[in-house]
Design a protein around this motif. Structure first.
Motif, PDB file in Angstrom:
ATOM      1  N   CYS A   5      25.153  85.365  90.829  1.00  0.00           N
ATOM      2  CA  CYS A   5      24.660  84.576  89.703  1.00  0.00           C
ATOM      3  C   CYS A   5      24.750  83.086  90.033  1.00  0.00           C
ATOM      4  O   CYS A   5      25.738  82.642  90.617  1.00  0.00           O
ATOM      5  CB  CYS A   5      25.479  84.898  88.458  1.00  0.00           C
ATOM      6  SG  CYS A   5      24.722  84.189  86.989  1.00  0.00           S
ATOM      7  N   CYS A   7      25.624  80.764  88.257  1.00  0.00           N
ATOM      8  CA  CYS A   7      26.751  80.097  87.596  1.00  0.00           C
ATOM      9  C   CYS A   7      28.053  80.226  88.373  1.00  0.00           C
ATOM     10  O   CYS A   7      29.089  79.758  87.907  1.00  0.00           O
ATOM     11  CB  CYS A   7      26.930  80.628  86.177  1.00  0.00           C
ATOM     12  SG  CYS A   7      27.836  82.193  86.084  1.00  0.00           S
ATOM     13  N   SER A   9      29.983  82.745  89.045  1.00  0.00           N
ATOM     14  CA  SER A   9      31.003  83.627  88.496  1.00  0.00           C
ATOM     15  C   SER A   9      31.478  84.635  89.542  1.00  0.00           C
ATOM     16  O   SER A   9      32.502  85.285  89.365  1.00  0.00           O
ATOM     17  CB  SER A   9      30.431  84.403  87.304  1.00  0.00           C
ATOM     18  OG  SER A   9      29.319  85.180  87.726  1.00  0.00           O
ATOM     19  N   CYS A  16      25.467  89.256  84.935  1.00  0.00           N
ATOM     20  CA  CYS A  16      26.064  88.030  84.405  1.00  0.00           C
ATOM     21  C   CYS A  16      25.071  87.346  83.478  1.00  0.00           C
ATOM     22  O   CYS A  16      24.860  87.807  82.364  1.00  0.00           O
ATOM     23  CB  CYS A  16      26.514  87.153  85.568  1.00  0.00           C
ATOM     24  SG  CYS A  16      27.519  85.749  85.058  1.00  0.00           S
ATOM     25  N   CYS A  17      24.437  86.282  83.914  1.00  0.00           N
ATOM     26  CA  CYS A  17      23.622  85.466  83.005  1.00  0.00           C
ATOM     27  C   CYS A  17      22.229  86.028  82.729  1.00  0.00           C
ATOM     28  O   CYS A  17      21.578  85.595  81.782  1.00  0.00           O
ATOM     29  CB  CYS A  17      23.494  84.054  83.552  1.00  0.00           C
ATOM     30  SG  CYS A  17      25.079  83.183  83.592  1.00  0.00           S
ATOM     31  N   SER A  39      22.979  78.213  84.598  1.00  0.00           N
ATOM     32  CA  SER A  39      22.001  79.069  85.293  1.00  0.00           C
ATOM     33  C   SER A  39      20.586  78.712  84.858  1.00  0.00           C
ATOM     34  O   SER A  39      19.664  78.656  85.676  1.00  0.00           O
ATOM     35  CB  SER A  39      22.271  80.553  85.007  1.00  0.00           C
ATOM     36  OG  SER A  39      23.484  80.947  85.618  1.00  0.00           O
TER      37      SER A  39
HETATM   38 ZN    ZN Z   1      26.280  83.814  85.416  1.00  0.00          ZN
END
Ligand code: ZN
Length: 129
Positions: A5, A7, A9, A16-17, A39
């Motif tokens: 992802c 972001c 993570s 995730c996003c 993101s």
């Molecule tokens: Zn994410």
């Protein structure tokens, strides 16, 4: 291998996003919202950024505002409240071949039962852990 992802993570985008950016779910914590907004910035998801911005503070955004080459997100500290939350982060981007970081303490509020981004704070509020 699943794509990580944007972001940072460490999870695949699909776990995730992605679900937030596709509109199939809405983040239920300020940190998850903040990560999904990062993101969205990296992927140029303008509509998502508007949807997750408090209407009182949301600027006129256009695709030209999303030209920054984002590289990495570091979430430093989070304080999740019931109606207000704060997330401190560093978002790294590339500027003329140099790595720079946007260091921000962001205020999020619950608005119509959904977390939205309000504005940056100057400092971490006193009395909070
Ligand atoms: Zn994410």
């Amino acid at each position: 291998m699943p794509n990580n992802c944007p972001c940072c993570s460490g999870k695949p985008f699909s776990q995730c996003c992605e679900i937030y950016l596709s509109g199939n779910a809405y983040p239920n914590t300020a940190e998850a919202l903040m990560r999904s907004r990062y993101s969205a910035f990296t992927l140029g998801k303008l509509a998502y950024l508007k949807k997750t911005w408090h209407p009182d503070t949301c600027p006129e955004l256009s695709a030209e505002d999303l030209q920054t080459e984002w590289r990495k997100l570091e979430v430093i500290k989070t304080k999740q409240g019931l109606k207000k939350s704060i997330v401190e982060f560093k978002a790294w981007f590339e500027d003329g071949g140099e790595a720079r970081a946007l260091h921000e303490i962001s205020l999020f509020k619950l608005y119509k039962k959904r977390w939205v981004y309000v504005e940056p704070l100057d400092t971490w509020p006193s009395g909070s852990k």
